[in-house]
Design a protein around this motif. Structure first.
Motif, PDB file in Angstrom:
ATOM      1  N   LEU A 189      77.974  49.934  83.331  1.00 16.28           N
ATOM      2  CA  LEU A 189      78.687  49.675  84.913  1.00 16.28           C
ATOM      3  C   LEU A 189      78.759  47.837  85.591  1.00 16.28           C
ATOM      4  CD1 LEU A 189      79.354  53.264  85.474  1.00 16.28           C
ATOM      5  CD2 LEU A 189      81.140  52.121  84.701  1.00 16.28           C
ATOM      6  N   LEU A 190      77.502  48.462  85.849  1.00 20.34           N
ATOM      7  CA  LEU A 190      77.157  46.729  87.467  1.00 20.34           C
ATOM      8  C   LEU A 190      77.538  45.575  85.905  1.00 20.34           C
ATOM      9  CD1 LEU A 190      74.142  47.852  88.926  1.00 20.34           C
ATOM     10  CD2 LEU A 190      76.634  47.630  89.719  1.00 20.34           C
ATOM     11  N   MET A 191      77.373  45.608  84.864  1.00 20.68           N
ATOM     12  CA  MET A 191      77.670  44.886  84.188  1.00 20.68           C
ATOM     13  C   MET A 191      78.766  44.267  83.949  1.00 20.68           C
ATOM     14  SD  MET A 191      78.642  42.844  81.201  1.00 20.68           S
ATOM     15  CE  MET A 191      78.267  44.193  79.791  1.00 20.68           C
ATOM     16  N   MET A 192      80.057  45.428  84.187  1.00 19.29           N
ATOM     17  CA  MET A 192      81.238  45.483  83.745  1.00 19.29           C
ATOM     18  C   MET A 192      81.860  44.797  85.111  1.00 19.29           C
ATOM     19  SD  MET A 192      81.454  48.808  80.989  1.00 19.29           S
ATOM     20  CE  MET A 192      83.531  48.944  80.880  1.00 19.29           C
ATOM     21  N   LEU A 193      81.154  45.366  85.654  1.00 18.91           N
ATOM     22  CA  LEU A 193      82.342  44.922  87.013  1.00 18.91           C
ATOM     23  C   LEU A 193      81.679  43.544  87.604  1.00 18.91           C
ATOM     24  CD1 LEU A 193      81.117  47.784  89.278  1.00 18.91           C
ATOM     25  CD2 LEU A 193      83.333  47.316  88.788  1.00 18.91           C
ATOM     26  N   GLU A 194      80.560  42.963  86.930  1.00 17.81           N
ATOM     27  CA  GLU A 194      80.075  41.246  87.678  1.00 17.81           C
ATOM     28  C   GLU A 194      81.751  41.326  86.331  1.00 17.81           C
ATOM     29  OE1 GLU A 194      78.612  38.313  88.939  1.00 17.81           O
ATOM     30  OE2 GLU A 194      78.163  40.187  89.907  1.00 17.81           O
TER      31      GLU A 194
END
Length: 285
Positions: A189-194
């Motif tokens: 999720l953090l990677m997708m938000l980035e």
């Protein structure tokens, strides 16, 4: 004969290669030639907005103008207008005028009729219009009784349905909690938000020029708004001026901005998000 067939095959091959080459060229142009946009917003009591979106030296061009009314004009091939909301509104008004004229020309129907019934001693005059009204009242009473009976039945059915709805809401809350707290899901999720953040930075205007002058009755409110706008300073920097008026009640805006979007980059981010979506694990049942 064989020579004619070979020459025909060569011509067909050349035509196919040209078609494939043109298709590839169009796809590459769509992917790598950016969609450019620019706009100007001026507001002082009355808004004046002008937004333009174009592609390939305005081969495709859309103009959105708002000044007293909204005007949208779409062009293709630099000169050919394919859409205009003015034309659509004119068509609608013509249709309405035509319908009104037809309604006016129609004869008035539904006159009241009166019937006469004769008995041995008396003659009774019956107004059919009053008969129809009585029938309507009876039908309304019947429909009210039917509604009441339906409401009773639905109340009896609602109790188990409400319980099942509560259970569904609880299950969804558990699913969301698992989605956000599971360690592997957190990384994905953090990677997708980035990636979404980078796409947003890519889309946002690269150049903003103008000023925003504002002031409210309470100077403290003006200070709070100024504090909130300071967060966006990296976007506008020195080209855009924010002018707080602590002792005047005023809102005045004059903004010009430019930006672009490459379809290839947006498609790349969308593909990464779609692939990583499959890595997200759901709560075991």
């Amino acid at each position: 004969m064989i020579g004619v067939m070979l020459s025909a095959i060569k011509i067909l091959g050349i035509v196919l290669l040209v078609i494939i080459g043109l298709a590839l060229l169009i796809i590459l142009m769509v992917l790598f030639i950016p969609i450019r946009y620019k706009g100007k917003i001026y507001f002082k009591k009355v808004p004046d907005i002008n937004l333009n979106v174009s592609w390939f030296f305005k081969f495709l061009n859309v103009n959105i103008i708002y000044k007293d009314r909204l005007d949208i004009i779409g062009k293709i091939g630099w000169f050919f207008k394919v859409y205009s909301n003015k034309d659509e509104e004119d068509k609608d008004t013509k249709k309405e005028e035509h319908l009104v004229s037809e309604i006016i020309q129609e004869p008035i129907a539904g006159k009241e009729t009166i019937t006469v019934e004769k008995t041995d001693n008396n003659t009774i005059i019956i107004d059919n219009h009053n008969k129809a009204e009585d029938n309507k009242q009876i039908e309304e009473l019947d429909s009210q009784e039917k509604r009441k009976s339906k409401q009773k039945k639905t109340k009896e059915k609602k109790m188990p349905n409400e319980q099942s709805k509560i259970n569904k809401i609880v299950e969804k809350i558990k699913d969301i909690h698992y989605l956000l707290t599971y360690e592997e899901n957190k990384k994905v999720l953090l990677m997708m938000l980035e990636k979404l953040r980078k796409l947003l930075v890519h889309i946002l205007p690269k150049k903003i020029v103008g000023y925003f002058k504002f002031g409210f009755e309470d100077p403290a409110t003006t200070g709070q708004v100024l504090e909130g706008l300071a967060i966006f300073y990296p976007l506008y920097k020195d080209n855009f001026k924010i002018v707080p008026m602590f002792y005047d009640e005023i809102i005045e805006v004059d903004i010009s901005f430019k930006g672009k979007l490459r379809v290839f980059y947006a498609a790349y981010v969308a593909l990464i998000l779609w692939l990583n979506k499959k890595k997200i694990k759901t709560r075991p049942r």
